[in-house]
Scaffold this active site. Structure first.
Site: not given
Ligand code: LMR
Length: 447
Positions: A253, A172, A289
């Site tokens: 996480d 992420w 989510k």
């Molecule tokens: C995503 O990866 O689309 C979500 O977790 C939203 C974000 O905050 O990045």
């Protein structure tokens, strides 16, 4: 006779004192010549957040065919945000409660929420709860939880220099800035194998085996973002063995519990296994989510101390420091989302309804996965599309290249992140054919 204002010794010394005070005040305001002065002209322009920038571009696109596969937020079959029925119910109960007020929550958060969040993640019968070895703080969703943990580790980790912080490649995007902002040096461990579009398990193990002792390893508990590729339970066990033998520190996480498989316990399996194995670890937990509480910023951070003599006392010390960090950053967490989650988590009937809602979301996503794979295979789109159904959770890492993603956006008004990640929840029975046609065309043109 001289006037008191002009030449008396007292007035002249008054003037010189005033002058020197004025000049020191001026240099305080303006800075001395050798001290760099802050001015907005020294601030460079930063790039727009890639994800939210893209979401904005999507909103501005006038196409009536446009498809939004950008942000990981659940959509129903009409591409609309979905308020979970159980959340509506809890919301009504809270609004109609005559005792509702808007006082501050405690620094740690709503007690009935943090204790329920703790049980949900490590299991109600976890010895870590029985031994009072978990410090739990309500946070500003999962982002706030990762940040609180990162801040705590950067402040209290005894190693100098700080241990390396390992992120999966890819991860992420926000993980990078959260950990760098508090001074960690980042390393990557291999995760996604571009050839198989699955897990590069050998690469992952090799990297953990050579990580310096004491390194911190960020692990996605389930529904890995952005790849949708998860470890099997047997692979988690191997990872735990390596991490134990190399004294690596796990930081989980967990943003998608119940959203990956539809089963809350199964999605928390890795965390529960590591806790059971006696690791000291951190957990960032998000309810964005799985409750659809994106904007309410509802999350929790847990610091689990290893079992042993003095564990509860050590954990209480950790909690006392976390309280100071929390106070200095947000004082008190926001109440509303935590009230909703707490109602549901603490009421067996609502909890069962929540599990149904989770199955609705994860089930619809699974249908979209098989629908997409089936369409691409029927069309004979070049390449293998097995990974679409092998991957799990909100995202699929399609394997589409940056240039293919660009064509999809410019020619087909299909929006996804440039690494080829799609939010599966953006697909529905109305746009699945169109999306498959777009992918098929782009892949053929470029292969
Ligand atoms: C995503 O990866 O689309 C979500 O977790 C939203 C974000 O905050 O990045």
């Amino acid at each position: 006779m001289s006037t008191p204002s002009s030449s008396s010794p007292s007035s002249s010394s008054f003037t010189s004192i005033a002058k020197s005070r004025l000049s020191s005040l001026a240099s305080h305001i303006m800075g001395s010549p050798s001290t760099p002065v802050f001015s907005t002209s020294v601030v460079p322009s930063a790039p727009e957040d890639p994800l939210f920038g893209l979401a904005q571009a999507y909103r501005q696109d006038p196409s009536d065919k446009k498809v939004d596969l950008v942000i990981g937020a659940y959509r129903d079959d009409n591409a609309k945000p979905w308020v979970l029925p159980v959340v509506k119910k809890a919301d009504d109960l809270i609004r109609n409660d005559p005792n509702l007020n808007h006082e501050y929550l405690p620094i740690k958060g709503l007690a009935e929420y943090t204790s329920a969040a703790q049980k949900l993640i490590v299991g109600a019968d976890s010895p870590a709860i029985a031994d009072s070895r978990i410090a739990t703080f309500q946070t500003i969703s999962g982002t706030g939880a990762v940040h609180l943990g990162a801040l705590f580790l950067s402040k209290f980790h005894p190693a100098t220099p700080k241990p390396h912080l390992y992120l999966s490649s890819p991860t992420w995007a926000n993980h990078h800035q959260i950990f760098m902002n508090v001074g960690f040096t980042l390393q990557n461990y291999p995760y996604f194998d571009a050839k198989t579009k699955g897990l590069d398990f050998d690469g992952l193990k090799g990297s953990l085996n050579s990580a310096p002792k004491g390194s911190i390893i960020l692990l996605h508990a389930c529904a890995h973002n952005p790849t949708g590729v998860d470890l099997t339970q047997a692979q988690w066990k191997e990872v735990a063995d390596i991490m134990r033998s190399r004294s690596l520190f796990p930081f989980f996480d967990c943003a998608y519990q119940g959203f990956a498989s539809g089963d809350l316990a199964r999605d928390a399996w890795a965390i529960r296994y590591f806790v059971e194995q006696g690791f000291e670890l951190c957990i960032a937990q998000s309810f964005a989510k799985n409750f659809g509480l994106y904007g309410e910023r509802t999350g929790a951070f847990h610091f689990v101390s290893a079992p042993g003599d003095g564990a509860a006392q050590n954990n209480a010390h950790v909690a006392s420091q976390l309280a100071i960090l929390q106070r200095s950053e947000i004082s008190n967490p926001p109440a509303y989302g935590a009230r909703i989650a707490s109602r549901v988590l603490n009421d067996p009937e609502l909890f069962a309804q929540w599990e149904d809602d989770l199955r609705t979301m994860s089930g619809r996503i699974a249908e979209m996965r098989s629908g997409l794979r089936q369409r691409l295979e029927q069309k004979g789109t070049p390449g293998s599309w097995v990974h679409i159904t092998d991957q799990i959770g909100m995202f699929s890492f399609t394997g589409l290249s940056e240039s293919q993603v660009k064509v999809l956006r410019e020619k087909w008004a299909v929006y996804m992140t440039k690494n080829g990640r799609i939010s599966m929840a953006g697909l529905n029975t109305h746009n699945l054919d169109y999306f498959a046609e777009a992918v098929d065309s782009v892949v053929r043109e470029t292969s």
